[in-house]
Write a protein that holds these residues in place. Structure first.
Motif, PDB file in Angstrom:
ATOM      1  N   CYS A   1      53.328  51.338  38.758  1.00 42.16           N
ATOM      2  CA  CYS A   1      52.033  50.921  38.541  1.00 42.16           C
ATOM      3  C   CYS A   1      51.930  49.208  38.966  1.00 42.16           C
ATOM      4  O   CYS A   1      52.793  48.693  38.977  1.00 42.16           O
ATOM      5  N   LYS A   2      50.541  49.009  39.373  1.00 40.76           N
ATOM      6  CA  LYS A   2      50.520  47.523  39.504  1.00 40.76           C
ATOM      7  C   LYS A   2      49.138  47.209  38.610  1.00 40.76           C
ATOM      8  O   LYS A   2      48.352  48.047  38.430  1.00 40.76           O
ATOM      9  N   ILE A   3      49.291  45.897  38.271  1.00 42.76           N
ATOM     10  CA  ILE A   3      47.902  45.468  37.949  1.00 42.76           C
ATOM     11  C   ILE A   3      47.385  44.395  38.695  1.00 42.76           C
ATOM     12  O   ILE A   3      48.017  43.418  39.041  1.00 42.76           O
ATOM     13  N   VAL A   4      46.257  44.575  39.123  1.00 42.89           N
ATOM     14  CA  VAL A   4      45.285  43.696  40.075  1.00 42.89           C
ATOM     15  C   VAL A   4      44.120  43.203  39.596  1.00 42.89           C
ATOM     16  O   VAL A   4      43.366  43.718  38.503  1.00 42.89           O
TER      17      VAL A   4
ATOM     18  N   PHE B   1      49.566  54.306  39.670  1.00 42.19           N
ATOM     19  CA  PHE B   1      48.382  53.752  39.053  1.00 42.19           C
ATOM     20  C   PHE B   1      48.366  52.277  39.519  1.00 42.19           C
ATOM     21  O   PHE B   1      49.212  51.402  39.451  1.00 42.19           O
ATOM     22  N   VAL B   2      47.087  51.942  39.634  1.00 44.52           N
ATOM     23  CA  VAL B   2      46.557  50.570  39.880  1.00 44.52           C
ATOM     24  C   VAL B   2      45.569  50.312  39.032  1.00 44.52           C
ATOM     25  O   VAL B   2      44.589  50.792  38.670  1.00 44.52           O
ATOM     26  N   PHE B   3      45.998  49.282  38.018  1.00 50.57           N
ATOM     27  CA  PHE B   3      45.054  48.819  37.086  1.00 50.57           C
ATOM     28  C   PHE B   3      44.136  47.824  37.657  1.00 50.57           C
ATOM     29  O   PHE B   3      44.897  46.662  37.679  1.00 50.57           O
ATOM     30  N   VAL B   4      42.922  47.718  37.670  1.00 48.51           N
ATOM     31  CA  VAL B   4      41.995  47.041  38.390  1.00 48.51           C
ATOM     32  C   VAL B   4      41.347  46.304  37.094  1.00 48.51           C
ATOM     33  O   VAL B   4      40.729  46.867  36.191  1.00 48.51           O
ATOM     34  N   THR B   5      41.803  45.082  36.941  1.00 50.37           N
ATOM     35  CA  THR B   5      41.188  44.074  35.761  1.00 50.37           C
ATOM     36  C   THR B   5      40.625  42.919  36.077  1.00 50.37           C
ATOM     37  O   THR B   5      39.352  42.621  35.356  1.00 50.37           O
ATOM     38  N   SER B   6      40.789  42.364  37.019  1.00 52.34           N
ATOM     39  CA  SER B   6      40.491  41.220  37.570  1.00 52.34           C
ATOM     40  C   SER B   6      39.133  41.092  38.295  1.00 52.34           C
ATOM     41  O   SER B   6      38.693  42.075  38.656  1.00 52.34           O
TER      42      SER B   6
ATOM     43  N   ALA C   1      39.507  42.072  41.943  1.00 56.96           N
ATOM     44  CA  ALA C   1      39.824  43.376  42.094  1.00 56.96           C
ATOM     45  C   ALA C   1      38.497  44.364  41.913  1.00 56.96           C
ATOM     46  O   ALA C   1      38.430  45.099  42.616  1.00 56.96           O
TER      47      ALA C   1
END
Lengths: 197, 197
Positions: A194-197, B54-59, B62
Motif C-alpha cells: 500500500c501507499k498513501i498519497v 493499494f494506493v490510497f488517494v487522500t491529498s 493526488a
C-alpha cells in the motif's frame, strides 16, 4: 477506534478463518446453501450486474462428473467435502440488466455492443461475488476451501453446456477438520502492498 | 440455524450496507486505512499470491491527478470522498512467492513461465482482495463506493509508471451521507443464479 462489528466476528470472517483441506462428511442442508447465497448476493457489483452463477455439487453422481477435471492435488480433498460450489460467470448477464439495473435502460446495450467489456466485467465482478460468497459462508458458520486448480474448459463442458456461463473458481464448503489446516503463510506488510498519497 | 456472527454484523457487512455517492469530508486517519488493510489481507488467495496493491488517494494534489481519468458521472462524487483506494494487481507478484508461499519454492517458476496464467491469477485474486477490502472497510465502520468507470490506462500511467502494476477498480471510502444513496436494486433469486446438483 471502535469496531463496527465485534472482534469475534472479525476473527470469524478474516483473522482466524483458514482454508480447509479435510472435511466432516455431514451433509449440508439446502436451506444453508440458500442462506449463503441470500447473504452474499447483497454485495456490490458494477451496475448491479450480478454476473456470478453457482452450481452446488453435492451428490455422488455430480461429484463424479467434477472429479476428472480437478488437478490431482485437489481431487481427493475436494471429493471429501459435503459440497463444492462451482462459481461461474454468465456472459449473457446483460440480458438481466433491465431487471437488475432499471434506472438505466441503455446499460444492456452498453455491454451488448462491447464483448471485451462484457467479459472483463463478468470476470471481475464474479470474482468479487466469489469473495462475498467465501465471507458469507464463514459468517454463517461454514468453512471454505477455494481453488483454481482445475480444468476450466472441462468443467464448462460438463456443467455449463448450452449456456454462456464460464467457470471462474471452485470452493469446497462444509465443516473443516482442523487437522487438515496448513501452517498459515505470511502476508505482505502495509508498506509492501500500500501507499498513501 | 444459528448464526456464527450476529445479525447486526451481517447487516453491517452485507444486508444494510449500501454503495455511497455523497460523503462526509472528515479526513480518515492513516491508522484506520492501515486497519482496513491489516484485516482484509487475511482473505484467501490462490497460492497465497496476494497480488493486490493499494494506493490510497487522500491529498488534494493526488486527487487532482486522479480526477481527469474518472468517467464524468463518477468525478464529482469521487473527489468529495476523504479517500479513494486504487486497487491494482502486480503482474510481478510471482517475485513475492518465495516469501508468501514458502512450502512450494517452484511456484514462482510456474507463473514465471506462463504470462497468461499470471495475468488471470492476478486479475481474479486482486478482485477477490478488492471484495475483502470492501467487506473489511464496512466491518470497521466505513462506507464504500466501488467503481470501474475510469480510464485504466490513464490511472496506470499516472500512479503505476515504472512498475508492472495495473489498476483493477477504484473504491471511495469514508463516512457516507445517506442522502446520496440510491434506491436499492433487486438481486437474482436463488433459482435464477444457483443450482444444486
Amino acid at each position: 477506534m471502535s469496531h463496527a462489528i465485534s472482534d469475534d466476528a472479525l476473527d470469524t470472517i478474516f483473522r482466524t478463518a483458514r482454508t480447509q483441506n479435510k472435511w466432516s462428511d455431514a451433509p449440508l442442508s439446502e436451506a444453508l446453501l440458500m442462506a449463503v447465497y441470500d447473504l452474499m448476493r447483497w454485495g456490490p457489483t458494477s451496475a448491479n450486474s450480478c454476473p456470478a452463477r453457482f452450481v452446488f455439487v453435492t451428490s455422488d453422481a455430480a461429484k463424479a462428473r467434477l472429479a476428472p477435471h480437478l488437478s490431482e492435488g485437489n481431487r481427493e480433498k475436494t471429493m471429501a467435502a459435503p459440497a463444492v460450489a462451482i462459481i461461474g460467470y454468465d456472459l449473457d448477464f446483460p440480458e438481466t440488466l433491465p431487471k437488475l439495473f432499471p434506472n438505466n435502460p441503455k446499460m444492456k446495450d452498453v455491454f451488448g455492443s462491447n464483448p471485451q467489456l462484457t467479459e472483463t466485467t463478468a470476470f471481475r465482478n464474479s470474482s468479487l461475488q466469489g469473495a462475498y460468497f467465501i465471507i458469507a459462508a464463514r459468517a454463517l458458520g461454514l468453512d471454505c476451501g477455494p481453488m483454481s486448480g482445475f480444468n476450466n474448459a472441462g468443467v464448462d463442458a460438463e456443467f455449463f453446456a448450452g449456456t454462456n456461463i464460464k467457470s471462474n473458481f471452485i470452493c469446497a464448503i462444509g465443516h473443516g477438520d482442523p487437522a487438515g489446516v496448513f501452517p498459515r503463510n505470511p502476508r505482505l506488510s502495509f508498506d509492501e502492498a500500500c501507499k498513501i498519497v
